[in-house]
Structures are given as C-alpha cells and as structure tokens.
Motif scaffolding. Structure first.
Motif, short mmCIF file in Angstrom:
data_model
loop_
_atom_site.label_atom_id
_atom_site.label_comp_id
_atom_site.label_asym_id
_atom_site.label_seq_id
_atom_site.Cartn_x
_atom_site.Cartn_y
_atom_site.Cartn_z
N GLY A 1 4.61 10.18 -6.25
CA GLY A 1 4.90 8.83 -6.73
C GLY A 1 4.13 7.77 -5.96
O GLY A 1 3.60 6.82 -6.55
N THR A 2 4.05 7.93 -4.64
CA THR A 2 3.29 6.99 -3.81
C THR A 2 1.81 7.03 -4.16
O THR A 2 1.15 5.99 -4.27
N PHE A 3 1.30 8.25 -4.34
CA PHE A 3 -0.11 8.43 -4.72
C PHE A 3 -0.39 7.76 -6.06
O PHE A 3 -1.39 7.05 -6.23
N LEU A 4 0.50 7.98 -7.03
CA LEU A 4 0.31 7.43 -8.37
C LEU A 4 0.35 5.91 -8.34
O LEU A 4 -0.47 5.24 -8.99
N GLN A 5 1.28 5.34 -7.56
CA GLN A 5 1.38 3.88 -7.49
C GLN A 5 0.14 3.29 -6.83
O GLN A 5 -0.38 2.26 -7.27
N ALA A 6 -0.38 3.96 -5.77
CA ALA A 6 -1.58 3.48 -5.10
C ALA A 6 -2.79 3.55 -6.01
O ALA A 6 -3.67 2.68 -5.98
N ALA A 7 -2.85 4.60 -6.85
CA ALA A 7 -4.01 4.80 -7.72
C ALA A 7 -3.97 3.91 -8.95
O ALA A 7 -5.02 3.48 -9.44
N SER A 8 -2.77 3.63 -9.47
CA SER A 8 -2.67 2.90 -10.74
C SER A 8 -2.15 1.48 -10.59
O SER A 8 -2.32 0.65 -11.49
N GLY A 9 -1.47 1.20 -9.46
CA GLY A 9 -0.89 -0.12 -9.28
C GLY A 9 0.43 -0.31 -9.98
O GLY A 9 0.99 -1.41 -9.97
N ASN A 10 0.96 0.76 -10.60
CA ASN A 10 2.22 0.66 -11.34
C ASN A 10 3.24 1.62 -10.77
O ASN A 10 2.91 2.69 -10.27
N GLN A 11 4.50 1.22 -10.88
CA GLN A 11 5.61 2.09 -10.49
C GLN A 11 5.85 3.08 -11.63
O GLN A 11 6.09 2.69 -12.77
#
Length: 423
Positions: free
Chosen positions: A193-203
């Motif tokens: 989840g942290t990786f995804l938020q850092a990569a996409s800017g979305n929760q």
C-alpha cells in the motif's frame, strides 16, 4: 552478492548502497555484464578501469599502476593516452601473461583504494565471461581483507545451473571470510500500500492492495508495471477503486521479462508447463503425466528437472511429486499464450482426468472439479459444472464458509439460468 529474480531490486539496492558509500567518502566504480555476444574480454573490469583512467592525472596513474600499467593497457588502451611511455610487456606464455594481467588489475585497485576507499559494483554477473569471474575469484577476493575495497555483485539466481561459471565462483567464494550473499525477496504485503501510494499519489483500497500483492508477490518491478498499467486505464484515480472487484492483466514489460526466461526452455518443457499452468498454481506429477500422453515417464521427469533447474517451478514441501510455480505471473503468462479455444479444451481434459483420478473421492474435491468443468462448459456442457458447484457449496456450508458457499451456488445457478427445469 545481491541475488534474486528479475525485477526484485538488485541493481536499485546496489545504487542505494553506492549513494551511501559516496556520502561516506568512497569512490564508486561500475562494471556491467551484457548478454549479447561481442563485448570485449573482461568487460565488467574494463569499464571501471576506463572510467577511473579518464578522471585521474598521469602521475597518479603511474604511481597506482606501477609496473602493471603495460599489462593493463593491453585490455584498456586508453591508458596509453595518459601514459604513452609505457614499455611493451615481455613476451610470456599465455598462462603467465594472464597471471600478470590478473595481478596487475588487483594491484591497481588495491593501490587506488589506499588514497580513497573504493566500491566496485559488478552488475548482472550471470552474464559475465569466465575469465572475468576468475579474476574476481582468484585474485581480488583473496586480497580484499587487507584493502579498502568493497565489491558488490548482482546476479539472477534463477539463471544459474550447476554448470554455470558463476556457480563455481560462488561455491569457492563462500569459503572466504570476506564474502556475504544476500538473496532479495519481494516486499511484504503491508508495504504494498505504501509503495502504491508513493508510485501513484493515491490512497488505494485494501482490495486493490491485496490484488496487486497477490498478483506480483511483492516484486517491485512487476508492481511498478502493474501500477503503471492501472494508471493508464484510469483505475488509480482517487476513489475509483474503493470496494471494486480487481482484475489485473500482465503488463508488456513483465511479459518480456518472463518471456525471456521461457524462451530458453525446450519446446517440450514449455508444452508441459503450459498444461500445468491451466491445472493451477500447484499440480501433481501424476496428473501432468496423464495429460501429456506423448511423454513417457522418463521424458516427463526430464521436463520437470529442466523447469526446476531454471527455477520456474519448485517442489512442494507438503507432498511428494507435487510442484508449484515459483511465481503466479509465470503461471499466468504461460496460460495466456493459449487461445481461448485451446484453453477451454484443456480445462475439459483436466476436469475429466481429475474426475477419473479422484474416483469415489470426487466429493472431497468438488471445488476443484467445479472450477475446471465451469471453464470447460462451452465444450462439455453444464451438467457437471452444476453438479460439482452444488457439491462444493454444500461442503462450504458444512464448514461455515458461507461466502464460498454463496459463490459456488451462484455459479451453479448462473449456469442453469434459462435452461429447462430438471437440467
């Protein structure tokens, strides 16, 4: 050594280590190995020496290379631009000449590290030529304990066989007290989840995080490619994935990585693994042997050994002669190479083979049978799809797995929809 599968982050980890080393005052030199033919001999060593030479003055080089400068100039001609007065090395037999070259390279790096600590990064060593590995093993590694040198090597452990030159090098390096080997694994599910938020800017929703982790098993490159694909499809916009059912495909970049590994296999191995991919993430030797009737037992064992050696499958720790694909995306890539018609018919063959294999015990395997008969419904009809769906639903109810029961009953009812009563 940093080892692991393609995309796991070996080079990126080496880059982070290199950045940290530079903040501590070390000089970092990179050497890379290439798969394609045509690279000069000792290329992973030539590259860092060439870079060092281009940034050093002549007096510094002459001091650090000493009498070995002429030997080094044979493989790094750029040295002669800085030191044009080097004497031609004496004529020796081939073994002595190579010994002098190896000793000159090791001596040069040791001397260079006296002035400033030195970190050498040798990337993609699974593609290194044997002479380059011999230089590392027989000279530099033996002399590192008394030097200010750190060597970081990266390699794909899935590429190694017992006959691979790097396997022999690693076996001998393990005896050295200055050697350490680290196998990198994927990110933990809690980090996705942290990786995804850092990569996409979305929760991201928990459903999307779970789907990406299950799909990629935490491989950072695979995750990045999946996230990029979802972004292109508009699936990562804030709120767009909340509670949604997530279906993930295989991005082109991941297909290329996995396809590269599959292309090295024999046609027989690819055929058997393709069949196995439709069976599921796990499969038994017996079932695969029954499905691939053109292979005798010895041929099937050879195919399994080839897949094991190439780290595409692994033996199950729970049961004899059961295997599992090392990564879900390997299984998915193989399956998606089939046309829809072939996939449906293969599900049908698997369903009938399982039914025969389980005999009187089919009720205890109803969920597995329901899945394959459902996929094969266009060619086998709906009767057994419905039968095993209802059996699987009853079993799920008896163990209080109500959500699973609902899914099985719904599958059976959907198949019967529009059919005459009693069918």
């Amino acid at each position: 050594m940093l080892a692991g599968e393609p995309g796991i982050g070996k080079t990126r980890t080496a880059q982070e280590l290199a950045s940290h080393a530079e903040t501590l005052g070390a000089q970092v030199l990179w050497g890379r190995c290439y798969e394609e033919d045509g690279a000069p001999p000792y290329w992973p060593w030539v590259e860092p020496v060439r870079y060092y030479v281009s940034n050093a003055d002549a007096d510094q080089l002459r001091s650090q290379m000493g009498s070995g400068g002429a030997d080094l100039a044979v493989v790094v001609p750029e040295i002669l631009v800085k030191l044009p007065d080097l004497e031609t090395p004496p004529a020796l037999d081939p073994d002595q000449t190579r010994f002098r070259l190896f000793d000159s390279v090791a001596t040069f790096f040791k001397n260079a590290a006296q002035a400033q600590p030195l970190m050498l990064v040798l990337d993609d060593l699974h593609w290194a030529d044997k002479p380059s590995l011999l230089l590392l093993l027989e000279f530099l590694a033996r002399q590192m304990a008394e030097s200010h040198i750190l060597v970081i090597g990266t390699y794909r452990d899935a590429e190694l066989t017992r006959e691979h030159p790097l396997s022999e090098t690693l076996a001998q390096l393990y005896r050295s007290p200055v050697f350490q080997n680290t196998v990198l694994g994927g990110l933990e599910s809690t980090d996705v989840g942290t990786f995804l938020q850092a990569a996409s800017g979305n929760q991201a929703s928990p459903e999307l995080v779970d789907a990406i982790y299950s799909h990629t098993e935490g491989n950072p490159f695979f995750m990045s490619e999946v996230i990029r694909l979802l972004g292109e499809q508009g699936e990562l916009e804030s709120g767009s994935n909340k509670g949604a059912t997530v279906t993930l495909g295989i991005p082109p970049g991941v297909l290329e990585v996995i396809g590269e590994r599959l292309n090295r296999l024999s046609a027989e191995c690819v055929q058997a693994l393709t069949t196995a991919s439709i069976i599921g993430r796990e499969f038994s030797f017996r079932l695969l042997r029954n499905l691939e009737v053109e292979f005798n037992e010895e041929q099937m064992l050879e195919v399994i050994d080839e897949a094991l050696i190439n780290r595409l499958i692994q033996e199950s720790a729970d049961a004899l002669e059961r295997y599992q694909f090392c990564h879900a995306l390997i299984q998915q890539t193989l399956g998606e190479r089939l046309s829809a018609s072939r996939r449906v018919r293969l599900h049908g063959r698997i369903a009938e083979a399982l039914e025969e294999l389980y005999g009187a015990d089919t009720e205890n395997h109803a969920g597995e049978l329901a899945f394959h008969f459902a996929e094969a419904e266009p060619v086998l009809g709906l009767e057994k799809h419905v039968k095993y769906s209802l059996l699987a639903g009853e079993q799920a109810l008896s163990s209080f797995a109500y959500e699973d029961a609902q899914a099985h009953f719904q599958s059976g009812l959907s198949a019967k929809q529009g059919q005459p009563d009693g069918r």
